[in-house]
Write a protein that holds these residues in place. Structure first.
Motif, PDB file in Angstrom:
ATOM      1  N   VAL A  38       0.834  -1.198   0.000  1.00  9.88           N
ATOM      2  CA  VAL A  38       0.000   0.000   0.000  1.00  9.88           C
ATOM      3  C   VAL A  38       0.871   1.250   0.000  1.00  9.88           C
ATOM      4  N   LEU A  39       1.920   1.252   0.805  1.00 10.24           N
ATOM      5  CA  LEU A  39       2.802   2.408   0.863  1.00 10.24           C
ATOM      6  C   LEU A  39       3.515   2.638  -0.464  1.00 10.24           C
ATOM      7  N   ASP A  40       3.836   1.553  -1.162  1.00 10.41           N
ATOM      8  CA  ASP A  40       4.522   1.674  -2.446  1.00 10.41           C
ATOM      9  C   ASP A  40       3.612   2.198  -3.550  1.00 10.41           C
ATOM     10  N   ASP A  41       2.301   1.996  -3.404  1.00 14.23           N
ATOM     11  CA  ASP A  41       1.351   2.425  -4.434  1.00 14.23           C
ATOM     12  C   ASP A  41       0.161   3.106  -3.768  1.00 14.23           C
ATOM     13  N   TRP A  42       0.463   4.105  -2.955  1.00 17.51           N
ATOM     14  CA  TRP A  42      -0.528   4.716  -2.085  1.00 17.51           C
ATOM     15  C   TRP A  42      -1.695   5.330  -2.844  1.00 17.51           C
ATOM     16  N   ASN A  43      -1.428   6.088  -3.859  1.00 16.47           N
ATOM     17  CA  ASN A  43      -2.495   6.810  -4.563  1.00 16.47           C
ATOM     18  C   ASN A  43      -3.504   5.872  -5.213  1.00 16.47           C
ATOM     19  N   PHE A  44      -3.089   4.676  -5.537  1.00 20.14           N
ATOM     20  CA  PHE A  44      -3.997   3.708  -6.150  1.00 20.14           C
ATOM     21  C   PHE A  44      -4.714   2.866  -5.101  1.00 20.14           C
ATOM     22  N   MET A  45      -3.990   2.421  -4.104  1.00 19.87           N
ATOM     23  CA  MET A  45      -4.562   1.466  -3.151  1.00 19.87           C
ATOM     24  C   MET A  45      -5.280   2.123  -1.984  1.00 19.87           C
ATOM     25  N   ALA A  46      -4.822   3.273  -1.530  1.00 18.79           N
ATOM     26  CA  ALA A  46      -5.435   3.900  -0.362  1.00 18.79           C
ATOM     27  C   ALA A  46      -6.919   4.191  -0.565  1.00 18.79           C
ATOM     28  N   PRO A  47      -7.358   4.726  -1.726  1.00 14.92           N
ATOM     29  CA  PRO A  47      -8.800   4.948  -1.898  1.00 14.92           C
ATOM     30  C   PRO A  47      -9.619   3.661  -1.821  1.00 14.92           C
ATOM     31  N   GLN A  48      -9.068   2.564  -2.301  1.00 13.20           N
ATOM     32  CA  GLN A  48      -9.782   1.290  -2.214  1.00 13.20           C
ATOM     33  C   GLN A  48      -9.903   0.825  -0.764  1.00 13.20           C
ATOM     34  N   LEU A  49      -8.841   1.000  -0.010  1.00 13.21           N
ATOM     35  CA  LEU A  49      -8.892   0.627   1.407  1.00 13.21           C
ATOM     36  C   LEU A  49      -9.837   1.536   2.177  1.00 13.21           C
ATOM     37  N   GLY A 144       5.457   8.038   2.941  1.00 16.18           N
ATOM     38  CA  GLY A 144       5.665   7.609   1.578  1.00 16.18           C
ATOM     39  C   GLY A 144       7.047   8.058   1.145  1.00 16.18           C
ATOM     40  N   ASP A 145       7.335   7.977  -0.163  1.00 15.20           N
ATOM     41  CA  ASP A 145       8.615   8.468  -0.652  1.00 15.20           C
ATOM     42  C   ASP A 145       8.708   9.974  -0.432  1.00 15.20           C
ATOM     43  N   LEU A 146       9.865  10.417   0.024  1.00 14.12           N
ATOM     44  CA  LEU A 146      10.085  11.841   0.262  1.00 14.12           C
ATOM     45  C   LEU A 146      11.409  12.237  -0.368  1.00 14.12           C
ATOM     46  N   ALA A 147      11.363  13.255  -1.225  1.00  5.08           N
ATOM     47  CA  ALA A 147      12.556  13.674  -1.947  1.00  5.08           C
ATOM     48  C   ALA A 147      13.535  14.397  -1.039  1.00  5.08           C
ATOM     49  N   LEU A 161       0.585   7.447   7.543  1.00  2.00           N
ATOM     50  CA  LEU A 161      -0.078   6.843   8.692  1.00  2.00           C
ATOM     51  C   LEU A 161       0.584   7.325   9.983  1.00  2.00           C
ATOM     52  N   LEU A 162      -0.201   7.340  11.054  1.00  2.14           N
ATOM     53  CA  LEU A 162       0.289   7.671  12.389  1.00  2.14           C
ATOM     54  C   LEU A 162       0.297   6.407  13.243  1.00  2.14           C
ATOM     55  N   MET A 163       1.261   6.312  14.141  1.00  2.00           N
ATOM     56  CA  MET A 163       1.387   5.150  15.019  1.00  2.00           C
ATOM     57  C   MET A 163       1.764   5.586  16.422  1.00  2.00           C
ATOM     58  N   LEU A 164       1.444   4.748  17.379  1.00  2.00           N
ATOM     59  CA  LEU A 164       1.945   4.851  18.743  1.00  2.00           C
ATOM     60  C   LEU A 164       3.051   3.819  18.901  1.00  2.00           C
ATOM     61  N   VAL A 165       4.248   4.267  19.278  1.00  2.00           N
ATOM     62  CA  VAL A 165       5.392   3.372  19.426  1.00  2.00           C
ATOM     63  C   VAL A 165       6.108   3.672  20.731  1.00  2.00           C
ATOM     64  N   SER A 166       6.613   2.637  21.377  1.00  2.00           N
ATOM     65  CA  SER A 166       7.493   2.800  22.524  1.00  2.00           C
ATOM     66  C   SER A 166       8.899   2.384  22.099  1.00  2.00           C
ATOM     67  N   ARG A 247      17.191  16.144   4.699  1.00  2.00           N
ATOM     68  CA  ARG A 247      18.041  17.268   4.299  1.00  2.00           C
ATOM     69  C   ARG A 247      19.111  16.843   3.289  1.00  2.00           C
ATOM     70  N   ASN A 248      19.749  15.693   3.523  1.00  2.00           N
ATOM     71  CA  ASN A 248      20.836  15.263   2.645  1.00  2.00           C
ATOM     72  C   ASN A 248      20.589  13.917   1.987  1.00  2.00           C
ATOM     73  N   ARG A 249      19.372  13.385   2.134  1.00  2.00           N
ATOM     74  CA  ARG A 249      19.071  12.096   1.507  1.00  2.00           C
ATOM     75  C   ARG A 249      17.567  11.941   1.418  1.00  2.00           C
ATOM     76  N   PRO A 250      17.083  11.192   0.447  1.00  2.00           N
ATOM     77  CA  PRO A 250      15.638  10.959   0.366  1.00  2.00           C
ATOM     78  C   PRO A 250      15.201   9.910   1.386  1.00  2.00           C
ATOM     79  N   LEU A 251      13.915   9.896   1.671  1.00  2.00           N
ATOM     80  CA  LEU A 251      13.329   8.851   2.512  1.00  2.00           C
ATOM     81  C   LEU A 251      12.489   7.934   1.637  1.00  2.00           C
ATOM     82  N   ARG A 252      12.563   6.654   1.902  1.00  2.41           N
ATOM     83  CA  ARG A 252      11.826   5.666   1.135  1.00  2.41           C
ATOM     84  C   ARG A 252      10.498   5.361   1.805  1.00  2.41           C
ATOM     85  N   ALA A 253       9.499   5.037   1.004  1.00  3.29           N
ATOM     86  CA  ALA A 253       8.196   4.661   1.551  1.00  3.29           C
ATOM     87  C   ALA A 253       8.363   3.538   2.572  1.00  3.29           C
TER      88      ALA A 253
END
Length: 328
Positions: A38-49, A144-147, A161-166, A247-253
């Motif tokens: 879902v994260l890899d293809d968010w725009n297509f799958m998220a509306p279906q979910l 998701g992917d962030l440049a 998505l938001l999560m609660l993590v310890s 700042r110095n590298r992209p983030l992956r989904a």
């Protein structure tokens, strides 16, 4: 929408959609079997979910079943990366006052690339006998992917998505690592997650410009330990944290970025055999993420070696026993 991952014996588990009140769930097999898809293809799958989520909330989803947090793994069992932020300067100040060589940064948030090898579901026990274990419960965002070079407003658009993590921490070991100037490794044994990851629109009125007005609640051995406003003292928003991370590298989904722990006052230091429940509250009723219900394994031989207590009144009170009892 609210999503979770049921354990099925595989590394990635099975994606399920969860109702808003956390009572019902259904498998998302017809759309995706894993959250990473879902994260890899968010725009297509998220509306279906989202459509499936609406059916579930309206009682129209086929093959719905009772949701069981005990069956949950971490919402995303294999992260692309874990970046621990420090958006609460007061928390860092409190650690320095306890004698830890915690760095101070005033112009931008502190970030630490953390380990994502041990990801625990909400009720998995932590089999760790080392002393000084404390929770660092926090809100985290899954991206998701962030440049590279994104500004905060752009970075905030990557939040999926938001999560609660310890982010569990062994304070004595952390003190040694900080004093030596080495990154955290042995002091961070595991990340533990509440069962449900949710889209920001599941927090109506509480999510605004990268901050969430939620109450963080701790219950140790059935007794209330602390209730903290997660928005208070958050100097940097998630837009700021994500922009700094990219700042110095992209983030992956599939990258998880945490805000760090709000200041909770008296430290919660667990002992063998303790249980701890961590939950974000939004008004009355159950928390929107569900809860982390962790049990710390008993020390080896403790059951055999412990002397029987003839009179319950003679037993020394456990730390926290005089705190406010859980409400029913």
């Amino acid at each position: 929408m609210k999503l979770a991952t049921y354990r099925d014996g595989s590394r990635d588990g099975q994606l399920v959609v969860v109702s808003r009140d956390l009572s019902q769930a259904c498998y998302a097999n017809g759309i995706a079997t894993r959250l990473q898809q879902v994260l890899d293809d968010w725009n297509f799958m998220a509306p279906q979910l989202e459509a499936l989520s609406q059916q579930l909330n309206q009682g129209r989803a086929r093959h719905a079943f009772a949701f069981d947090p005990k069956q949950c793994a971490a919402p995303l069992p294999r992260l692309a990366g874990w970046i621990a932020g420090e958006a609460y300067p007061d928390h860092g100040k409190a650690l320095r006052e306890r004698g830890l060589a915690w760095p101070e940064r005033l112009s931008a948030p502190l970030l630490r690339a953390g380990g994502a090898e041990a990801l625990l579901g909400p009720t998995e026990p932590l089999d760790l006998r080392a002393p000084g274990l404390e929770p660092e419960a926090q809100l985290a965002v899954l991206t998701g992917d962030l440049a590279q070079g994104a500004v905060p407003s752009q970075a905030l658009e990557s939040v999926r998505l938001l999560m609660l993590v310890s982010d569990w921490v062994l304070r004595p070991v952390q003190q040694e690592e900080l004093a030596q100037g080495w990154p955290a490794l042995h002091s961070r044994p595991a990340l533990q997650f509440a069962p449900v990851a949710l889209t920001p629109d599941e927090l109506p009125g509480a999510w605004y410009l990268g901050r969430a007005a939620l109450q963080l609640q701790f219950m140790r051995n059935g007794r209330k330990q602390a209730v903290v406003d997660a928005k208070t003292g958050m100097q940097w928003s998630f837009g700021d944290l994500l922009a700094e991370a990219a700042r110095n590298r992209p983030l992956r989904a599939g990258t998880l970025v945490g805000a760090g722990s709000p200041l909770i006052g008296k430290a919660i230091v667990l002992e063998a055999g303790d249980s701890l429940r961590i939950e974000f509250k939004l008004g009355d009723g159950p928390g929107p993420f569900g809860a982390i219900d962790m049990d710390l394994a008993e020390s080896a031989g403790s059951a055999e070696d412990a002397e029987p207590v003839e009179d319950a009144a003679a037993a020394a009170p456990h730390e926290g026993d005089l705190d406010e009892p859980a409400s029913t």
